[in-house]
Design an enzyme around this catalytic site. Sequence first.
Site, mmCIF file in Angstrom:
data_model
loop_
_atom_site.group_PDB
_atom_site.id
_atom_site.type_symbol
_atom_site.label_atom_id
_atom_site.label_comp_id
_atom_site.label_asym_id
_atom_site.label_seq_id
_atom_site.Cartn_x
_atom_site.Cartn_y
_atom_site.Cartn_z
ATOM 1 N N GLY A 268 32.333 45.752 16.319
ATOM 2 C CA GLY A 268 31.668 45.192 15.156
ATOM 3 C C GLY A 268 30.585 44.177 15.445
ATOM 4 N N HIS B 232 24.714 68.056 25.860
ATOM 5 C CA HIS B 232 23.407 68.703 25.760
ATOM 6 C C HIS B 232 23.348 70.040 26.500
ATOM 7 C CE1 HIS B 232 22.467 66.504 29.610
ATOM 8 N NE2 HIS B 232 21.765 67.593 29.848
ATOM 9 N N GLY C 104 19.582 71.598 35.823
ATOM 10 C CA GLY C 104 20.731 72.446 36.151
ATOM 11 C C GLY C 104 21.908 71.658 36.677
ATOM 12 N N ASN C 105 21.666 70.418 37.142
ATOM 13 C CA ASN C 105 22.757 69.545 37.580
ATOM 14 C C ASN C 105 23.547 68.963 36.408
ATOM 15 O OD1 ASN C 105 21.075 68.668 40.491
ATOM 16 N ND2 ASN C 105 23.290 69.005 40.517
ATOM 17 N N SER C 106 22.989 69.011 35.197
ATOM 18 C CA SER C 106 23.667 68.460 34.030
ATOM 19 C C SER C 106 25.087 68.997 33.918
ATOM 20 C CB SER C 106 22.911 68.826 32.747
ATOM 21 O OG SER C 106 21.754 68.068 32.599
ATOM 22 N N ASP D 1 27.519 62.003 25.267
ATOM 23 C CA ASP D 1 26.924 63.199 25.880
ATOM 24 C C ASP D 1 27.944 63.949 26.730
ATOM 25 O OD1 ASP D 1 24.997 65.114 26.364
ATOM 26 O OD2 ASP D 1 24.190 64.104 28.118
#
Length: 488
Positions: free
Chosen positions: A284, A125, A226-228, A155
């Site tokens: 599955g 992201h 901003g830590n992402s 992500d």
Amino acid sequence: MKKIANYLLPAICLVAVVFSVAAFNKAGAATPAAAVPAGQPVDLTVAAEKALPSVVHIKYVQNSKIKTVEVQSDPFSDFFSDPFGGFFGRGNGGTQKRQVQTPKKTATGSGVIISTDGYIVTNNHVVDGADELTVTLNDNQEHSARIIGTDKTTDLALIKIDGKNLPAITIANSDDIKVGEWVLAVGNPLGLNNTVTAGIVSAKARSLGANGVESFIQTDAAINAGNSGGALVNTRGELVGINAMLYSQTGSYSGYGFAIPTTIMNKVVDDLKKYGTVQRAMIGIQGIDVKNYVDSQKDQGKEIDLGTMEGIYVAKVIDDGAAADAGIKEGDVITAVDGQKVTRMAELQEIIARKRPGDKLSLTFLHNKKKSTETVTLKNEQGNTKVVKNADLDVLGANFREITDAQKKQLNIGYGLEVIKVDNGKMKEAGISRGFIIQRVNNQTVRTIDELQDIVKEASTSKEPVLYIQGIYPTGKKTYFAVPLTSE
């Protein structure tokens, strides 16, 4: 970034808490953090010094674009602008297509250098939809970055800058960290570059339902916008996770942050380097934690006895999937994988996320409270064990160009890609010839070659790797084709 708070307070008060209690041995020299007795305070300055040079600031830019959108039309204004519109399928409060110009977007996040030649891990992201990525190192050097690959399911994203002898972080095995262990979050929150916060591991294998695959490390180290994509490190300054999101009702830090463990990160990075896409193994089943299932049944007035209160309740078995092949049935309870006890769905997801199609697992489960163990051969989303790669436009065996204004006027259409050359490839096999104008693929409008490329990539790794192409010939004849992207 969008998964960590999107709004900043006008004024930010930063309180720094420094942990600097040193442990000394008999000779009076400082003892390394790893040698500190359990339960004693630790010196976190060593970890910060090691980790800070490896964490980068990422600036994201998405340029302004002209997009066609559908808007609800006003039947009265439509009447006055075109009083006969109703006779031709317009007006009456229907939808109209209009072109709008999107604003330029900028955002920031963090990343972690994992190799001396410039590979950087961050969140999907942080880079999703970017036209430009600028990476600023800890010493303020700036580099343009390119995207090597992304994975929305976990992500995670892998980007690359050109460089040599870059300060790559040491990667630790996140399985080794323990609840209660000290960790540092390193990143660029709220526009404050090179920031370190401290806390402990609050829990492991957390699932929040935000991503398709998740088994988060939960920490109370402060994480904000901003830590992402930044680093979660242990007391030796080794990477144990990639900070991804926070749990907050306000959008700002209020107690807990969540990081993607390195056990998942390592597999994703390796796949993106080798194949360009993640080789996702599928067991599955659809499952739920046993406790959650039992509680839901109690809410309905039902008493359930599965023979255990720990494990994964199998709510559904996918036909022809790996679990079905091994004889696992709906209502069974998975209790261990390769002899390792599993108590929650997130733990099972983390184990499967490290595997590739074709890998085998020993699965222990309860069927009618009776314990069984079977070998399961994992499959990909397409139901086989082959390597799945992102297909390029080359697989279609054709060349394309955007249609001209003259073609738009002649055929009374607003967009499309003309097939200007057909060689040996999937399009020739499907019967598509030169001159055909592609307008929609897999229910998505196609105006540019980049849009077609994105659709081909997405379809090639999907459960149904087929392109359903709609378009028009220069004669005005409209038709559609099904173009399989895999060989029979």
